[in-house]
Design a protein around this motif. Structure first.
Motif, PDB file in Angstrom:
ATOM      1  N   LYS A 107       0.857  -0.993   0.075  1.00  0.00           N
ATOM      2  CA  LYS A 107       0.087   0.028   0.040  1.00  0.00           C
ATOM      3  C   LYS A 107       1.075   1.245  -0.043  1.00  0.00           C
ATOM      4  O   LYS A 107       0.535   2.216  -0.657  1.00  0.00           O
ATOM      5  N   SER A 108       2.135   1.183   0.519  1.00  0.00           N
ATOM      6  CA  SER A 108       2.976   2.495   0.696  1.00  0.00           C
ATOM      7  C   SER A 108       3.604   2.656  -0.473  1.00  0.00           C
ATOM      8  O   SER A 108       4.302   3.767  -0.546  1.00  0.00           O
ATOM      9  N   GLY A 109       3.395   1.705  -1.424  1.00  0.00           N
ATOM     10  CA  GLY A 109       4.323   1.888  -2.834  1.00  0.00           C
ATOM     11  C   GLY A 109       5.853   1.522  -2.714  1.00  0.00           C
ATOM     12  O   GLY A 109       6.567   1.659  -3.682  1.00  0.00           O
ATOM     13  N   GLU A 110       6.179   1.281  -1.427  1.00  0.00           N
ATOM     14  CA  GLU A 110       7.660   0.488  -1.277  1.00  0.00           C
ATOM     15  C   GLU A 110       7.671  -0.818  -1.689  1.00  0.00           C
ATOM     16  O   GLU A 110       6.908  -1.613  -2.148  1.00  0.00           O
ATOM     17  N   ASP A 111       8.852  -1.084  -2.151  1.00  0.00           N
ATOM     18  CA  ASP A 111       8.729  -2.479  -2.871  1.00  0.00           C
ATOM     19  C   ASP A 111      10.041  -3.347  -2.369  1.00  0.00           C
ATOM     20  O   ASP A 111      10.725  -3.910  -2.620  1.00  0.00           O
ATOM     21  N   LEU A 112      10.081  -3.319  -0.810  1.00  0.00           N
ATOM     22  CA  LEU A 112      11.203  -3.888  -0.008  1.00  0.00           C
ATOM     23  C   LEU A 112      10.611  -5.303   0.426  1.00  0.00           C
ATOM     24  O   LEU A 112      11.405  -6.004   0.901  1.00  0.00           O
ATOM     25  N   VAL A 113       9.486  -5.702   0.149  1.00  0.00           N
ATOM     26  CA  VAL A 113       9.142  -6.784   0.262  1.00  0.00           C
ATOM     27  C   VAL A 113       8.313  -7.598  -0.755  1.00  0.00           C
ATOM     28  O   VAL A 113       7.629  -6.739  -1.643  1.00  0.00           O
ATOM     29  N   ASN A 114       8.513  -8.882  -1.102  1.00  0.00           N
ATOM     30  CA  ASN A 114       7.416  -9.743  -1.929  1.00  0.00           C
ATOM     31  C   ASN A 114       6.528 -10.357  -1.035  1.00  0.00           C
ATOM     32  O   ASN A 114       6.760 -10.941  -0.183  1.00  0.00           O
ATOM     33  N   ILE A 115       5.357 -10.199  -1.619  1.00  0.00           N
ATOM     34  CA  ILE A 115       4.200 -10.842  -0.770  1.00  0.00           C
ATOM     35  C   ILE A 115       3.420 -11.779  -1.620  1.00  0.00           C
ATOM     36  O   ILE A 115       2.600 -11.510  -2.392  1.00  0.00           O
ATOM     37  N   PRO A 116       3.739 -13.105  -1.856  1.00  0.00           N
ATOM     38  CA  PRO A 116       3.177 -13.976  -2.548  1.00  0.00           C
ATOM     39  C   PRO A 116       1.861 -14.413  -2.183  1.00  0.00           C
ATOM     40  O   PRO A 116       1.046 -14.334  -3.294  1.00  0.00           O
ATOM     41  N   TYR A 117       1.378 -14.094  -1.169  1.00  0.00           N
ATOM     42  CA  TYR A 117       0.155 -14.319  -0.636  1.00  0.00           C
ATOM     43  C   TYR A 117      -0.353 -13.369   0.697  1.00  0.00           C
ATOM     44  O   TYR A 117       0.472 -13.468   1.546  1.00  0.00           O
ATOM     45  N   SER A 118      -1.393 -13.023   0.691  1.00  0.00           N
ATOM     46  CA  SER A 118      -1.893 -12.173   2.050  1.00  0.00           C
ATOM     47  C   SER A 118      -3.370 -12.393   2.237  1.00  0.00           C
ATOM     48  O   SER A 118      -4.063 -12.660   1.055  1.00  0.00           O
ATOM     49  N   MET A 119      -4.006 -12.163   3.343  1.00  0.00           N
ATOM     50  CA  MET A 119      -5.588 -12.309   3.602  1.00  0.00           C
ATOM     51  C   MET A 119      -5.753 -10.892   4.230  1.00  0.00           C
ATOM     52  O   MET A 119      -5.242 -10.673   5.381  1.00  0.00           O
ATOM     53  N   ILE A 120      -7.005 -10.187   3.760  1.00  0.00           N
ATOM     54  CA  ILE A 120      -7.235  -8.964   4.384  1.00  0.00           C
ATOM     55  C   ILE A 120      -8.442  -9.413   5.185  1.00  0.00           C
ATOM     56  O   ILE A 120      -9.478 -10.118   4.582  1.00  0.00           O
ATOM     57  N   VAL A 121      -8.535  -8.894   6.302  1.00  0.00           N
ATOM     58  CA  VAL A 121      -9.700  -9.152   7.334  1.00  0.00           C
ATOM     59  C   VAL A 121     -10.658  -7.878   7.365  1.00  0.00           C
ATOM     60  O   VAL A 121     -10.077  -7.050   7.908  1.00  0.00           O
ATOM     61  N   LYS A 122     -11.692  -7.989   6.881  1.00  0.00           N
ATOM     62  CA  LYS A 122     -12.657  -6.663   7.380  1.00  0.00           C
ATOM     63  C   LYS A 122     -13.872  -7.098   8.200  1.00  0.00           C
ATOM     64  O   LYS A 122     -14.355  -8.318   8.289  1.00  0.00           O
ATOM     65  N   ARG A 123     -14.198  -6.079   9.117  1.00  0.00           N
ATOM     66  CA  ARG A 123     -15.661  -6.156   9.814  1.00  0.00           C
ATOM     67  C   ARG A 123     -16.280  -4.798   9.086  1.00  0.00           C
ATOM     68  O   ARG A 123     -16.054  -3.690   9.243  1.00  0.00           O
ATOM     69  N   GLY A 124     -17.502  -5.120   8.445  1.00  0.00           N
ATOM     70  CA  GLY A 124     -17.999  -4.129   7.639  1.00  0.00           C
ATOM     71  C   GLY A 124     -17.081  -3.785   6.536  1.00  0.00           C
ATOM     72  O   GLY A 124     -16.431  -4.620   5.680  1.00  0.00           O
ATOM     73  N   LYS A 125     -16.568  -2.383   6.353  1.00  0.00           N
ATOM     74  CA  LYS A 125     -15.921  -2.022   5.470  1.00  0.00           C
ATOM     75  C   LYS A 125     -14.473  -1.692   6.199  1.00  0.00           C
ATOM     76  O   LYS A 125     -13.713  -1.135   5.183  1.00  0.00           O
ATOM     77  N   LYS A 126     -14.384  -1.785   7.499  1.00  0.00           N
ATOM     78  CA  LYS A 126     -12.989  -1.683   7.949  1.00  0.00           C
ATOM     79  C   LYS A 126     -12.078  -2.730   7.939  1.00  0.00           C
ATOM     80  O   LYS A 126     -12.456  -3.962   8.312  1.00  0.00           O
TER      81      LYS A 126
END
Length: 163
Positions: A48-67
């Motif tokens: 999200k920061s635009g930095e490219d210091l890490v490679n993220i093969p997979y991630s999971m975003i957890v939301k409560r409503g829209k947050k």
């Protein structure tokens, strides 16, 4: 770490340089309901920061409503980018990380509004089922959710359990 899904604060994604972009790499067939929370799996999301210091093969975003209240990621530090940003040699970083490659070992991380918790090296398989189980179990353990995650699909929201 044990969190309350009802009171957990939303995350400001820009406080973490490696926080995954929730709108990048969405796997539409990998949206799950864990209790009252909705979990979306991402493949190779940008930071999200635009930095490219890490490679993220997979991630999971957890939301409560829209947050967004939690993220779980598998990450590797990009030693080429770190070398450039830090002004040190790639070979020196490779020695520090004990690798001959361009990336550090794959590790799991959990993000909240206050903490980026290192879960240690990821030693599971790189197939979708292994990754799905790791991410969903981490979410359920973090929020102490005992019910099985249920997959949400298409307009009719057909449910499928993980196991």
């Amino acid at each position: 770490m044990l969190l309350d899904p009802v009171s957990q604060a939303a995350i400001d994604p820009l406080i973490w340089h490696s926080f995954p972009d929730e709108n990048d790499g969405i796997l539409a067939d990998e949206i799950w309901k864990c209790g009252t929370l909705v979990c979306t799996m991402l493949k190779n999301p940008a930071c999200k920061s635009g930095e490219d210091l890490v490679n993220i093969p997979y991630s999971m975003i957890v939301k409560r409503g829209k947050k967004v209240i939690l993220a779980v990621s598998l990450e590797q530090e990009d030693l080429r980018s770190l070398s450039y940003k830090l002004g040190c040699s790639l070979r020196e970083l490779q020695e520090d990380y004990q690798t001959k490659g361009y990336f550090s070992e794959l590790r799991g991380y959990v993000y909240t509004n206050e903490v980026r918790e290192d879960l240690g090296p990821y030693e599971g398989g790189m197939d979708m089922q292994s990754i799905r189980i790791f991410l969903l179990e981490t979410v359920c353990d973090t929020f102490d959710i005992l019910s099985e995650p249920v997959q949400l699909q298409g307009e009719d929201k057909v449910a499928r359990k993980t196991h």
